[in-house]
Design an enzyme around this catalytic site. Structure first.
Site, PDB file in Angstrom:
ATOM      1  N   GLY A  13       1.997 130.479 129.176  1.00 56.81           N
ATOM      2  CA  GLY A  13       2.827 130.392 127.980  1.00 56.81           C
ATOM      3  C   GLY A  13       2.826 131.712 127.240  1.00 56.81           C
ATOM      4  N   ALA A  17       1.277 131.577 120.517  1.00 55.92           N
ATOM      5  CA  ALA A  17      -0.128 131.307 120.845  1.00 55.92           C
ATOM      6  C   ALA A  17      -0.552 132.144 122.051  1.00 55.92           C
ATOM      7  CB  ALA A  17      -0.334 129.827 121.114  1.00 55.92           C
ATOM      8  N   SER A  38       4.743 132.657 132.411  1.00 56.87           N
ATOM      9  CA  SER A  38       5.695 131.908 131.595  1.00 56.87           C
ATOM     10  C   SER A  38       6.897 131.509 132.425  1.00 56.87           C
ATOM     11  CB  SER A  38       6.148 132.789 130.425  1.00 56.87           C
ATOM     12  OG  SER A  38       7.242 132.194 129.787  1.00 56.87           O
ATOM     13  N   PHE A 120       7.412 125.774 100.356  1.00 59.56           N
ATOM     14  CA  PHE A 120       7.636 124.928 101.526  1.00 59.56           C
ATOM     15  C   PHE A 120       7.110 123.524 101.214  1.00 59.56           C
ATOM     16  CE2 PHE A 120       8.604 125.662 106.155  1.00 59.56           C
ATOM     17  CZ  PHE A 120       9.525 126.667 105.976  1.00 59.56           C
ATOM     18  N   TRP A 159       7.572 132.311 136.119  1.00 59.39           N
ATOM     19  CA  TRP A 159       6.617 131.662 137.023  1.00 59.39           C
ATOM     20  C   TRP A 159       6.356 130.279 136.431  1.00 59.39           C
ATOM     21  CZ3 TRP A 159       2.995 133.724 140.968  1.00 59.39           C
ATOM     22  CH2 TRP A 159       3.444 134.942 141.495  1.00 59.39           C
ATOM     23  N   GLN A 234       7.065 114.610 114.772  1.00 60.04           N
ATOM     24  CA  GLN A 234       7.662 114.957 113.478  1.00 60.04           C
ATOM     25  C   GLN A 234       9.187 115.003 113.556  1.00 60.04           C
ATOM     26  OE1 GLN A 234       7.089 119.054 111.439  1.00 60.04           O
ATOM     27  NE2 GLN A 234       6.100 117.516 110.160  1.00 60.04           N
ATOM     28  N   HIS A 236      12.165 116.401 111.509  1.00 54.76           N
ATOM     29  CA  HIS A 236      12.481 117.325 110.418  1.00 54.76           C
ATOM     30  C   HIS A 236      13.716 116.800 109.710  1.00 54.76           C
ATOM     31  CE1 HIS A 236      13.671 120.990 108.366  1.00 54.76           C
ATOM     32  NE2 HIS A 236      12.579 121.608 108.773  1.00 54.76           N
ATOM     33  N   LEU A 246      18.201 123.472 113.932  1.00 55.12           N
ATOM     34  CA  LEU A 246      17.471 123.342 112.673  1.00 55.12           C
ATOM     35  C   LEU A 246      18.078 124.150 111.527  1.00 55.12           C
ATOM     36  CD1 LEU A 246      14.699 122.359 111.405  1.00 55.12           C
ATOM     37  CD2 LEU A 246      13.897 124.663 111.880  1.00 55.12           C
ATOM     38  N   GLU A 249      13.382 124.451 106.470  1.00 55.96           N
ATOM     39  CA  GLU A 249      12.920 123.931 105.185  1.00 55.96           C
ATOM     40  C   GLU A 249      12.962 125.035 104.119  1.00 55.96           C
ATOM     41  OE1 GLU A 249       9.738 120.999 105.543  1.00 55.96           O
ATOM     42  OE2 GLU A 249       8.576 122.365 104.292  1.00 55.96           O
ATOM     43  N   ARG A 280       7.601 116.446 105.269  1.00 53.68           N
ATOM     44  CA  ARG A 280       8.749 116.057 106.083  1.00 53.68           C
ATOM     45  C   ARG A 280       8.825 114.565 106.374  1.00 53.68           C
ATOM     46  NH1 ARG A 280       8.332 121.379 109.983  1.00 53.68           N
ATOM     47  NH2 ARG A 280       9.115 122.759 108.366  1.00 53.68           N
ATOM     48  N   HIS A 349      11.289 117.473 115.915  1.00 54.56           N
ATOM     49  CA  HIS A 349      11.028 118.880 115.620  1.00 54.56           C
ATOM     50  C   HIS A 349       9.630 119.366 116.009  1.00 54.56           C
ATOM     51  CE1 HIS A 349      11.308 122.701 113.586  1.00 54.56           C
ATOM     52  NE2 HIS A 349      10.281 122.416 112.816  1.00 54.56           N
ATOM     53  N   TYR A 350       8.661 118.471 116.079  1.00 55.92           N
ATOM     54  CA  TYR A 350       7.295 118.946 116.330  1.00 55.92           C
ATOM     55  C   TYR A 350       6.457 117.785 116.850  1.00 55.92           C
ATOM     56  CZ  TYR A 350       2.870 121.351 115.712  1.00 55.92           C
ATOM     57  OH  TYR A 350       1.657 121.949 115.949  1.00 55.92           O
ATOM     58  N   ARG A 384       2.410 117.260 110.206  1.00 53.81           N
ATOM     59  CA  ARG A 384       2.183 118.689 109.960  1.00 53.81           C
ATOM     60  C   ARG A 384       2.982 119.142 108.756  1.00 53.81           C
ATOM     61  NH1 ARG A 384       5.146 123.640 111.446  1.00 53.81           N
ATOM     62  NH2 ARG A 384       6.781 122.400 112.422  1.00 53.81           N
ATOM     63  N   LEU A 385       2.407 120.011 107.947  1.00 52.92           N
ATOM     64  CA  LEU A 385       3.192 120.663 106.904  1.00 52.92           C
ATOM     65  C   LEU A 385       3.947 121.831 107.529  1.00 52.92           C
ATOM     66  CD1 LEU A 385       0.848 120.819 103.775  1.00 52.92           C
ATOM     67  CD2 LEU A 385       2.488 119.049 104.437  1.00 52.92           C
ATOM     68  N   SER A 389       2.366 125.598 111.578  1.00 55.79           N
ATOM     69  CA  SER A 389       2.264 125.639 113.040  1.00 55.79           C
ATOM     70  C   SER A 389       2.174 127.065 113.568  1.00 55.79           C
ATOM     71  CB  SER A 389       3.451 124.937 113.670  1.00 55.79           C
ATOM     72  OG  SER A 389       3.459 125.207 115.038  1.00 55.79           O
TER      73      SER A 389
HETATM   74  C1  LIG Z   1      13.701 125.545 115.683  1.00 61.11           C
HETATM   75  C2  LIG Z   1      12.259 125.602 115.290  1.00 61.11           C
HETATM   76  C3  LIG Z   1      11.889 126.246 114.108  1.00 61.11           C
HETATM   77  C4  LIG Z   1      10.539 126.289 113.743  1.00 61.11           C
HETATM   78  N1  LIG Z   1      10.193 126.933 112.578  1.00 61.11           N
HETATM   79  C5  LIG Z   1       8.884 127.029 112.246  1.00 61.11           C
HETATM   80  C6  LIG Z   1       8.465 127.760 111.099  1.00 61.11           C
HETATM   81  O1  LIG Z   1       9.275 128.341 110.377  1.00 61.11           O
HETATM   82  N2  LIG Z   1       7.149 127.814 110.812  1.00 61.11           N
HETATM   83  C7  LIG Z   1       6.207 127.202 111.595  1.00 61.11           C
HETATM   84  O2  LIG Z   1       5.024 127.293 111.295  1.00 61.11           O
HETATM   85  N3  LIG Z   1       6.570 126.516 112.700  1.00 61.11           N
HETATM   86  C8  LIG Z   1       7.879 126.424 113.043  1.00 61.11           C
HETATM   87  N4  LIG Z   1       8.227 125.732 114.176  1.00 61.11           N
HETATM   88  C9  LIG Z   1       7.175 125.269 115.074  1.00 61.11           C
HETATM   89  C10 LIG Z   1       6.602 126.463 115.839  1.00 61.11           C
HETATM   90  O3  LIG Z   1       7.601 127.437 116.001  1.00 61.11           O
HETATM   91  C11 LIG Z   1       6.080 126.083 117.199  1.00 61.11           C
HETATM   92  O4  LIG Z   1       5.185 125.009 117.086  1.00 61.11           O
HETATM   93  C12 LIG Z   1       5.357 127.269 117.845  1.00 61.11           C
HETATM   94  O5  LIG Z   1       6.157 128.431 117.815  1.00 61.11           O
HETATM   95  C13 LIG Z   1       4.953 126.949 119.266  1.00 61.11           C
HETATM   96  O6  LIG Z   1       4.450 128.105 119.858  1.00 61.11           O
HETATM   97  P1  LIG Z   1       3.607 128.044 121.181  1.00 61.11           P
HETATM   98  O7  LIG Z   1       3.084 129.411 121.408  1.00 61.11           O
HETATM   99  O8  LIG Z   1       2.638 126.933 121.116  1.00 61.11           O
HETATM  100  O9  LIG Z   1       4.666 127.656 122.319  1.00 61.11           O
HETATM  101  P2  LIG Z   1       6.172 128.083 122.624  1.00 61.11           P
HETATM  102  O10 LIG Z   1       6.672 129.179 121.794  1.00 61.11           O
HETATM  103  O11 LIG Z   1       6.948 126.808 122.643  1.00 61.11           O
HETATM  104  O12 LIG Z   1       6.074 128.654 124.081  1.00 61.11           O
HETATM  105  C14 LIG Z   1       5.738 127.858 125.197  1.00 61.11           C
HETATM  106  C15 LIG Z   1       5.519 128.781 126.363  1.00 61.11           C
HETATM  107  O13 LIG Z   1       4.997 128.042 127.456  1.00 61.11           O
HETATM  108  C16 LIG Z   1       5.683 128.382 128.643  1.00 61.11           C
HETATM  109  N5  LIG Z   1       5.594 127.247 129.570  1.00 61.11           N
HETATM  110  C17 LIG Z   1       5.770 125.937 129.294  1.00 61.11           C
HETATM  111  N6  LIG Z   1       5.589 125.201 130.407  1.00 61.11           N
HETATM  112  C18 LIG Z   1       5.292 126.067 131.398  1.00 61.11           C
HETATM  113  C19 LIG Z   1       5.001 125.935 132.786  1.00 61.11           C
HETATM  114  N7  LIG Z   1       4.989 124.737 133.388  1.00 61.11           N
HETATM  115  N8  LIG Z   1       4.746 127.053 133.498  1.00 61.11           N
HETATM  116  C20 LIG Z   1       4.783 128.281 132.922  1.00 61.11           C
HETATM  117  N9  LIG Z   1       5.050 128.461 131.615  1.00 61.11           N
HETATM  118  C21 LIG Z   1       5.290 127.369 130.865  1.00 61.11           C
HETATM  119  C22 LIG Z   1       7.082 128.710 128.175  1.00 61.11           C
HETATM  120  O14 LIG Z   1       7.747 129.514 129.118  1.00 61.11           O
HETATM  121  C23 LIG Z   1       6.787 129.450 126.869  1.00 61.11           C
HETATM  122  O15 LIG Z   1       6.503 130.808 127.130  1.00 61.11           O
HETATM  123  C24 LIG Z   1       9.567 125.671 114.555  1.00 61.11           C
HETATM  124  C25 LIG Z   1       9.945 125.048 115.739  1.00 61.11           C
HETATM  125  C26 LIG Z   1      11.275 124.993 116.098  1.00 61.11           C
HETATM  126  C27 LIG Z   1      11.633 124.247 117.359  1.00 61.11           C
END
Ligand SMILES: Cc1cc2nc3c(=O)[nH]c(=O)nc-3n(C[C@H](O)[C@H](O)[C@H](O)COP(=O)(O)OP(=O)(O)OC[C@H]3O[C@@H](n4cnc5c(N)ncnc54)[C@H](O)[C@@H]3O)c2cc1C
Length: 572
Positions: A13, A17, A38, A120, A159, A234, A236, A246, A249, A280, A349-350, A384-385, A389
């Site tokens: 990923g 994170a 990823s 928020f 991958w 969640q 939204h 989206l 907020e 939310r 949304h979450y 979640r607030l 996230s």
């Molecule tokens: C539209 C939107 C707006 C948001 N706005 C906010 C905000 O303003 N503030 C806030 O705090 N949170 C917000 N959130 C929530 C927050 O953005 C997400 O929870 C957070 O970014 C998730 O990040 P992540 O690193 O966990 O995963 P992601 O960014 O979802 O990345 C997942 C990764 O895993 C990889 N992956 C998945 N499955 C596989 C697999 N089988 N093999 C290889 N790779 C894989 C993908 O390719 C990707 O690189 C928002 C969410 C959305 C959808």
């Protein structure tokens, strides 16, 4: 012959994170070889679409304080958050914000040059640190740019990981398909971090990227690790119609408000103090109640909705602070929010739930951590607030990256002998079972029926009948003969990848419904009209789900960690 590649740390990923974990690990021990895998290109991870902000206490001299952020998070979670985890989030995030600033993050500023913060939902102070309304995009740019400064981080874009290799409870690596060539690989390492994000595409009306499917959760589940609290999804309040994209907020944080068909700012009836900036779950329930009482609007597609009014903010402020959502409104709803209110409806949304992990992001396997939305270390409990996230991704990206680096460093000279049987079985599951499967039902129809079922049966308000019907439906879809791939090309076969994703979606949708059926109470985002009250005597505990073959999940419970805050009724 399946090729085997070898690294010290594998991160699956490349969202917030994953990138943060890679930097933390790479800076801790410079001679560790780190691979970030990823299934999409780095900057296509869903994190780039985060809009509104990242929550942190930056200015305790202005009346805000860490204790208040901790309490808001725990109260927002409807007291299901593990309190030590919420404390860790809040205490650790301020330095992450400053660190991003040092790496070049273009935070929006006050006139005096200091980093600005906006209001928020559910917070007692303006805490959402932001960069216009594109916070995720800029955070991802900043982290990716920083990753490129390290020689010991390698990116494996496109991958697709399919399973976890392990010896008993010891992590050994992943099996993967290189999408470009179609070749199947084992990639081994003593340490791994799953950062595969949320799974909100199991619903049709969803703010998520199409790639946000539960294959990461399902990999852990099939390997024997529990999924936790999956019933807490969640919704939204403000997804636009018809797409579900989206409206942040942050729009309400800047002063936007919701109106019903009587032109009434109805949130004053439900949350007299916080109004549209209640958490939310509260706002989404209020919206559905308004619609059920005949005070909604009808969108041109026939769907019920309400309206978000930003017109009073004025053109200048909208263009400065909310340019992204203005563009989204014009392009995807045909509405310029400067001139008229925009139609919205609660949207998936979450996922508060995810892979069961502890305060350190450690899973039930030695050498395997999880960070970001894929994890459930119980920061967010039942709700979640907003803005917490991206904070979680940064904090546990750092924690797990550092821990994985120390672990991998100690194991540097030990060899990994994988059990051939494991990857042979996995090859059989995906190539014989799916790629060369003989199913005659269209898998995309299965997906559509599944996601529509989730929308209809596990939305904002839930009840026993709907959930049981939803579960029966998902199980009947699982039984149908659908596993096959029309496109038999080896290289870059997205049809194959899509069908693999559908397979994981069905299993995880079943876990969500089972959790929701078992939890006979209303808490946070899980609202049962047949059990409308929070029941702390029987349900102040986390749900666990373990894989049990074709029988469906085996359910259990896990205690909540309390430090200082006794559960009270939530009022806003
Ligand atoms: C539209 C939107 C707006 C948001 N706005 C906010 C905000 O303003 N503030 C806030 O705090 N949170 C917000 N959130 C929530 C927050 O953005 C997400 O929870 C957070 O970014 C998730 O990040 P992540 O690193 O966990 O995963 P992601 O960014 O979802 O990345 C997942 C990764 O895993 C990889 N992956 C998945 N499955 C596989 C697999 N089988 N093999 C290889 N790779 C894989 C993908 O390719 C990707 O690189 C928002 C969410 C959305 C959808």
């Amino acid at each position: 012959m399946t090729e085997t590649l070898s690294y010290d740390i594998l991160i699956v990923g490349s969202g917030l994170a994953g990138l943060r974990a890679a930097i933390a690990a790479a800076s801790k021990h410079k001679d560790l070889k780190i691979a970030v895998l990823s299934k999409v290109q780095v900057m296509r991870s869903h994190s780039v679409s985060a809009e509104g902000g990242t929550a942190a206490v930056l200015y305790d001299n202005e009346g805000d304080n860490l204790e208040s952020h901790i309490y808001d998070t725990i109260k927002g979670s409807d007291f299901l958050a593990d309190q030590d985890v919420a404390e860790r989030l809040v205490n650790s995030i301020p330095k992450e914000i400053i660190q991003l600033d040092r790496w070049g993050m273009p935070w929006s500023r006050r006139e005096n040059g200091r980093i600005d913060q906006r209001k928020f939902g559910g917070y007692s102070f303006p805490r959402a640190t932001y960069a216009q309304d594109k916070v995720g995009f800029y955070e991802m740019q900043t982290l990716y740019d920083t990753c490129l400064k390290f020689d010991n981080i390698s990116f494996f874009n496109e991958w697709f990981c399919t399973s976890i290799l392990h010896e008993g409870n010891n992590f050994q690596g992943f099996t993967c398909i290189e999408m470009k060539s179609g070749d199947f690989y084992n990639i081994v390492a003593p340490a791994g971090i799953i950062c595969t994000g949320g799974a909100g595409r199991i619903f049709s009306f969803s703010t998520y990227a199409y790639s946000s499917t539960p294959d990461g959760l399902d990999m852990a589940f099939r390997a024997g690790i529990a999924l936790k609290d999956m019933e807490f999804v969640q919704f939204h309040p403000t997804g636009i119609l018809p797409s579900g994209i989206l409206i942040t907020e942050g729009a309400r944080g800047e002063g936007g408000y919701l109106i019903n068909s009587d032109g009434e700012r109805f949130m004053k009836k439900y949350a007299g103090e916080k109004l549209e900036l209640a958490p939310r779950d509260v706002v989404s329930r209020s919206m559905i109640t308004e619609i059920q009482n005949g005070r909604g609007f009808k969108h041109i597609t026939g769907v019920d909705c309400l309206k978000l009014d930003l017109t009073h903010l004025g053109e200048e402020r909208i263009k400065e602070k909310l340019a992204g959502i203005r563009e989204i409104g014009i392009k995807f709803s045909g509405v310029d929010v400067i001139n008229e209110p925009i139609e919205v409806r609660p949207v998936c949304h979450y996922m508060m739930g995810g892979i069961h992990s502890n305060l350190n992001g450690a899973t039930e396997f030695n050498g395997l951590w999880v960070a970001g939305e894929a994890s459930c270390n119980s920061t967010h409990g039942a709700n979640r607030l907003g803005a917490n996230s991206t904070s979680e991704c940064l904090v546990w990206g750092t924690i797990t990256g550092e821990l994985a680096a120390s672990y991998a460093q100690k194991k540097k000279n030990s060899s990994i002998n994988i059990d051939n049987q494991q990857y042979l079985l996995e090859e059989k599951r995906i190539y014989d079972g799916i790629f060369r499967g003989r199913g005659d039902v269209n898998p995309y129809e299965i997906k559509k029926t599944m996601t529509d079922t989730m929308d209809a049966k596990a939305y904002v308000y839930r009840n026993e009948n709907d959930l049981a019907e939803g579960l029966r439906k998902i199980r009947s879809l699982k039984e149908l003969s659908w596993k096959h791939v029309n496109d038999q090309a080896k290289e870059y076969n997205t049809n194959f990848i899509n069908v693999m994703e559908i397979d994981s979606m069905l299993r995880v949708a079943e876990v969500v419904l089972m959790g929701a059926l078992n939890r006979r109470e209303s808490r946070g985002a899980h609202s049962r009209i047949d059990y409308p009250v929070r029941d702390d005597n029987n349900f102040l505990k986390h749900t666990l789900a373990y894989y049990d073959g074709d029988k469906g999940p085996r359910m259990g419970w896990h205690p909540v960690v309390f430090t200082r805050y006794a559960p009270v009724e939530r009022k806003y």
